[in-house]
Design an enzyme around this catalytic site. Structure first.
Site, PDB file in Angstrom:
ATOM      1  N   HIS A  15       0.850  -1.196   0.000  1.00 20.05           N
ATOM      2  CA  HIS A  15       0.000   0.000   0.000  1.00 20.05           C
ATOM      3  C   HIS A  15       0.878   1.234   0.000  1.00 20.05           C
ATOM      4  CE1 HIS A  15      -0.230   1.146   4.553  1.00 20.05           C
ATOM      5  NE2 HIS A  15       0.919   0.584   4.284  1.00 20.05           N
ATOM      6  N   CYS A  26       5.748   6.709   4.192  1.00 24.33           N
ATOM      7  CA  CYS A  26       4.547   5.904   3.940  1.00 24.33           C
ATOM      8  C   CYS A  26       3.768   6.369   2.709  1.00 24.33           C
ATOM      9  CB  CYS A  26       3.641   5.911   5.164  1.00 24.33           C
ATOM     10  SG  CYS A  26       4.381   5.050   6.575  1.00 24.33           S
ATOM     11  N   HIS A  30       5.000   0.481  -0.434  1.00 25.91           N
ATOM     12  CA  HIS A  30       5.726  -0.430   0.451  1.00 25.91           C
ATOM     13  C   HIS A  30       4.783  -1.539   0.890  1.00 25.91           C
ATOM     14  CE1 HIS A  30       3.738   2.389   3.183  1.00 25.91           C
ATOM     15  NE2 HIS A  30       3.848   1.466   4.142  1.00 25.91           N
ATOM     16  N   HIS A  32       3.699  -4.916   3.767  1.00 23.06           N
ATOM     17  CA  HIS A  32       3.683  -5.426   5.137  1.00 23.06           C
ATOM     18  C   HIS A  32       3.174  -6.860   5.125  1.00 23.06           C
ATOM     19  CE1 HIS A  32       4.087  -1.395   6.876  1.00 23.06           C
ATOM     20  NE2 HIS A  32       3.114  -0.991   6.076  1.00 23.06           N
ATOM     21  N   HIS A  70      -1.487 -10.514  -1.085  1.00 17.40           N
ATOM     22  CA  HIS A  70      -0.648 -10.226  -2.247  1.00 17.40           C
ATOM     23  C   HIS A  70      -1.344  -9.287  -3.240  1.00 17.40           C
ATOM     24  CE1 HIS A  70       1.815 -13.331  -0.494  1.00 17.40           C
ATOM     25  NE2 HIS A  70       2.800 -12.903  -1.270  1.00 17.40           N
ATOM     26  N   GLU A 113       0.534  -3.914  11.262  1.00 23.45           N
ATOM     27  CA  GLU A 113       1.350  -3.903  10.052  1.00 23.45           C
ATOM     28  C   GLU A 113       2.797  -4.240  10.362  1.00 23.45           C
ATOM     29  OE1 GLU A 113       0.728   0.040   8.497  1.00 23.45           O
ATOM     30  OE2 GLU A 113       2.372   0.847   9.685  1.00 23.45           O
TER      31      GLU A 113
END
Length: 125
Positions: A15, A26, A30, A32, A70, A113
């Site tokens: 996201h 952010c 990136h 998580h 994914h 996360e």
């Protein structure tokens, strides 16, 4: 007196947070490995002494695998994919699609996360 149980699920996703300043880390794409913990509560237990059979939560796990795992969360959610809003989205989905089919009721849902950063949504009854 109520009894509460929890079940934890994981999914991996990417996201970015588009409403942050361009230099914010952010704001960049990136990923998580998210951890989702569902807490269920009941005043009375069903045989053989369950709040809810953990196997009855399979539809929720299937939703996570099919729709979020994914994926780029910005493409699949209709809101900014912060932990707080993901938790709210998942709690709403759980209440609409799973809760009526099980004996326990949703008490809280947390989305992490990372091991140190999470958001928790709670029912206010």
């Amino acid at each position: 007196m109520a009894t509460t149980i929890g079940k934890t699920f994981t999914f991996a996703a990417a996201h970015y947070l588009s409403n942050l300043p361009p230099g914010h880390k952010c704001a960049r794409l990136h990923g998580h490995t998210y951890t989702v913990t569902v807490e269920l509560t009941a005043d009375d237990l069903i045989e053989p002494g369950f709040v809810t059979d953990f196997g009855d939560l399979a539809p929720f796990y299937e939703y996570l695998k099919v729709h979020l795992d994914h994926r780029l969360l910005n493409d699949v959610l209709d809101q900014e994919p912060t932990c707080e809003l993901i938790a709210r989205h998942l709690a709403d989905w759980f209440q609409r699609h799973v809760e009526a089919q099980i004996p326990g009721r949703l008490h809280a849902l947390a989305v992490a996360e990372s091991p140190t950063s999470w958001a928790r949504w709670e029912v206010r009854r």
